[in-house]
Design a protein around this motif. Structure first.
Motif, PDB file in Angstrom:
ATOM      1  N   LYS A 236      50.590  61.244  32.904  1.00  0.00           N
ATOM      2  CA  LYS A 236      49.517  60.295  33.222  1.00  0.00           C
ATOM      3  C   LYS A 236      49.028  59.571  31.972  1.00  0.00           C
ATOM      4  O   LYS A 236      48.746  58.383  32.007  1.00  0.00           O
ATOM      5  CB  LYS A 236      48.348  61.009  33.901  1.00  0.00           C
TER       6      LYS A 236
ATOM      7  N   GLN B 133      51.242  51.194  30.505  1.00  0.00           N
ATOM      8  CA  GLN B 133      50.669  50.098  31.297  1.00  0.00           C
ATOM      9  C   GLN B 133      49.821  49.180  30.413  1.00  0.00           C
ATOM     10  O   GLN B 133      49.836  47.961  30.568  1.00  0.00           O
ATOM     11  CB  GLN B 133      49.820  50.648  32.451  1.00  0.00           C
ATOM     12  N   LYS B 134      49.095  49.777  29.494  1.00  0.00           N
ATOM     13  CA  LYS B 134      48.266  49.003  28.565  1.00  0.00           C
ATOM     14  C   LYS B 134      49.146  48.070  27.728  1.00  0.00           C
ATOM     15  O   LYS B 134      48.836  46.882  27.575  1.00  0.00           O
ATOM     16  CB  LYS B 134      47.482  49.967  27.674  1.00  0.00           C
TER      17      LYS B 134
ATOM     18  N   MET C 205      42.055  63.173  30.408  1.00  0.00           N
ATOM     19  CA  MET C 205      42.754  62.196  31.221  1.00  0.00           C
ATOM     20  C   MET C 205      43.791  62.856  32.107  1.00  0.00           C
ATOM     21  O   MET C 205      44.171  62.315  33.110  1.00  0.00           O
ATOM     22  CB  MET C 205      43.384  61.128  30.337  1.00  0.00           C
TER      23      MET C 205
ATOM     24  N   TYR D 116      49.413  55.566  31.357  1.00  0.00           N
ATOM     25  CA  TYR D 116      48.249  54.735  31.039  1.00  0.00           C
ATOM     26  C   TYR D 116      48.535  53.827  29.836  1.00  0.00           C
ATOM     27  O   TYR D 116      48.277  52.619  29.877  1.00  0.00           O
ATOM     28  CB  TYR D 116      47.026  55.617  30.761  1.00  0.00           C
ATOM     29  N   TYR D 117      49.060  54.408  28.754  1.00  0.00           N
ATOM     30  CA  TYR D 117      49.297  53.620  27.542  1.00  0.00           C
ATOM     31  C   TYR D 117      50.489  52.674  27.701  1.00  0.00           C
ATOM     32  O   TYR D 117      50.479  51.567  27.154  1.00  0.00           O
ATOM     33  CB  TYR D 117      49.432  54.522  26.318  1.00  0.00           C
TER      34      TYR D 117
END
Length: 115
Positions: free
Chosen positions: A6, A13-14, A1, A10-11
């Motif tokens: 980054k 945002q999740k 990833m 990502y997590y």
């Protein structure tokens, strides 16, 4: 990833999307270098302060950075008597999510402050 930033983004945002689906207003705290990655507040006045981690190993709180645990423990201790503020640790590992709440974090006293 890619880079750790980054992956963390990502997590975070999740988690943000998950909480927004539950009706929370949610803010990320990127670059804050604090124990809190996510601040979530709902209209009932419940506040969730969340540290988000992605771990390649099995989900185990002992795999988390000591400084992060230390800071989370102190926040949990500070707000232990507050019914509307929860301090949380969310760990993603191997497509699984494990959530620790304020009470779970307070139980870590012996790990954080060994005799």
């Amino acid at each position: 990833m890619g880079s750790n930033y980054k992956i963390g983004y990502y997590y975070e945002q999740k988690v943000k999307k998950m909480l927004e689906k539950e009706g929370y207003d949610v803010w990320r705290t990127p670059g804050s270098h604090s124990a809190i990655d996510i601040i979530a507040i709902n209209k009932e006045g419940n506040i969730r302060l969340i540290q988000v981690k992605k771990n390649k190993r099995e989900i185990d709180i002992s795999n988390i950075n000591y400084i992060d645990l230390f800071e989370l423990y102190h926040l949990a201790e500070k707000y232990k008597d507050s019914n509307n503020v929860n301090i949380e640790l969310w760990i993603f590992s191997n497509n699984k999510l494990k959530k620790y709440n304020k009470e779970d974090i307070l139980k870590l006293k012996d790990i954080i402050f060994p005799q």
